[in-house]
Design a protein around this motif. Structure first.
Motif, PDB file in Angstrom:
ATOM      1  N   GLU A  20       0.852  -1.187   0.000  1.00 15.97           N
ATOM      2  CA  GLU A  20       0.000   0.000   0.000  1.00 15.97           C
ATOM      3  C   GLU A  20       0.889   1.238   0.000  1.00 15.97           C
ATOM      4  O   GLU A  20       2.005   1.218   0.531  1.00 15.97           O
ATOM      5  CB  GLU A  20      -0.910   0.044   1.228  1.00 15.97           C
ATOM      6  CG  GLU A  20      -2.023  -0.956   1.208  1.00 15.97           C
ATOM      7  CD  GLU A  20      -2.962  -0.805   2.383  1.00 15.97           C
ATOM      8  OE1 GLU A  20      -4.140  -1.137   2.212  1.00 15.97           O
ATOM      9  OE2 GLU A  20      -2.540  -0.374   3.472  1.00 15.97           O
ATOM     10  N   GLU A  21       0.388   2.291  -0.588  1.00 15.76           N
ATOM     11  CA  GLU A  21       1.120   3.553  -0.659  1.00 15.76           C
ATOM     12  C   GLU A  21       0.180   4.703  -0.349  1.00 15.76           C
ATOM     13  O   GLU A  21      -1.029   4.593  -0.534  1.00 15.76           O
ATOM     14  CB  GLU A  21       1.697   3.769  -2.061  1.00 15.76           C
ATOM     15  CG  GLU A  21       2.652   2.702  -2.502  1.00 15.76           C
ATOM     16  CD  GLU A  21       3.064   2.872  -3.944  1.00 15.76           C
ATOM     17  OE1 GLU A  21       2.240   3.374  -4.748  1.00 15.76           O
ATOM     18  OE2 GLU A  21       4.198   2.517  -4.277  1.00 15.76           O
ATOM     19  N   VAL A  22       0.759   5.810   0.085  1.00 20.10           N
ATOM     20  CA  VAL A  22      -0.007   7.029   0.300  1.00 20.10           C
ATOM     21  C   VAL A  22       0.830   8.182  -0.252  1.00 20.10           C
ATOM     22  O   VAL A  22       2.056   8.144  -0.220  1.00 20.10           O
ATOM     23  CB  VAL A  22      -0.365   7.223   1.796  1.00 20.10           C
ATOM     24  CG1 VAL A  22       0.864   7.428   2.645  1.00 20.10           C
ATOM     25  CG2 VAL A  22      -1.335   8.352   1.987  1.00 20.10           C
ATOM     26  N   ILE A  23       0.152   9.159  -0.820  1.00 23.78           N
ATOM     27  CA  ILE A  23       0.833  10.357  -1.323  1.00 23.78           C
ATOM     28  C   ILE A  23       0.817  11.405  -0.219  1.00 23.78           C
ATOM     29  O   ILE A  23      -0.235  11.707   0.352  1.00 23.78           O
ATOM     30  CB  ILE A  23       0.126  10.930  -2.572  1.00 23.78           C
ATOM     31  CG1 ILE A  23       0.082   9.887  -3.688  1.00 23.78           C
ATOM     32  CG2 ILE A  23       0.792  12.223  -3.034  1.00 23.78           C
ATOM     33  CD1 ILE A  23       1.418   9.524  -4.264  1.00 23.78           C
ATOM     34  N   VAL A  24       1.979  11.970   0.063  1.00 21.21           N
ATOM     35  CA  VAL A  24       2.110  13.021   1.066  1.00 21.21           C
ATOM     36  C   VAL A  24       2.595  14.274   0.359  1.00 21.21           C
ATOM     37  O   VAL A  24       3.603  14.236  -0.346  1.00 21.21           O
ATOM     38  CB  VAL A  24       3.122  12.612   2.169  1.00 21.21           C
ATOM     39  CG1 VAL A  24       3.311  13.736   3.171  1.00 21.21           C
ATOM     40  CG2 VAL A  24       2.670  11.346   2.865  1.00 21.21           C
ATOM     41  N   ARG A  25       1.859  15.347   0.524  1.00 22.59           N
ATOM     42  CA  ARG A  25       2.270  16.624  -0.082  1.00 22.59           C
ATOM     43  C   ARG A  25       2.884  17.506   0.986  1.00 22.59           C
ATOM     44  O   ARG A  25       2.310  17.721   2.044  1.00 22.59           O
ATOM     45  CB  ARG A  25       1.085  17.336  -0.709  1.00 22.59           C
ATOM     46  CG  ARG A  25       0.575  16.613  -1.942  1.00 22.59           C
ATOM     47  CD  ARG A  25      -0.316  17.464  -2.803  1.00 22.59           C
ATOM     48  NE  ARG A  25       0.327  18.675  -3.282  1.00 22.59           N
ATOM     49  CZ  ARG A  25       1.094  18.742  -4.385  1.00 22.59           C
ATOM     50  NH1 ARG A  25       1.306  17.672  -5.087  1.00 22.59           N
ATOM     51  NH2 ARG A  25       1.618  19.884  -4.765  1.00 22.59           N
TER      52      ARG A  25
END
Length: 52
Positions: A20-25
């Motif tokens: 699983e991955e998540v985008i962090v800005r």
């Protein structure tokens, strides 16, 4: 109005499953955050990862 539940960044990251991955800005840049595998850790410790 219902009560909103918000996870902290730490909770979100710690709850990620393998693959699983998540985008962090952060400001104007995006980062992909995912759990590191044992091979990832070995590669980075040996200096094979690039931080371009």
């Amino acid at each position: 109005m219902g009560q909103e539940l918000q996870e902290t960044f730490e909770e979100v990251v710690m709850n990620l499953k393998e693959h699983e991955e998540v985008i962090v800005r952060v400001r104007d840049r995006a980062y992909v955050v995912a759990p590191a595998t044992a091979d990832d850790v070995k590669r980075i410790v040996r200096g094979e990862a690039s931080m371009d």
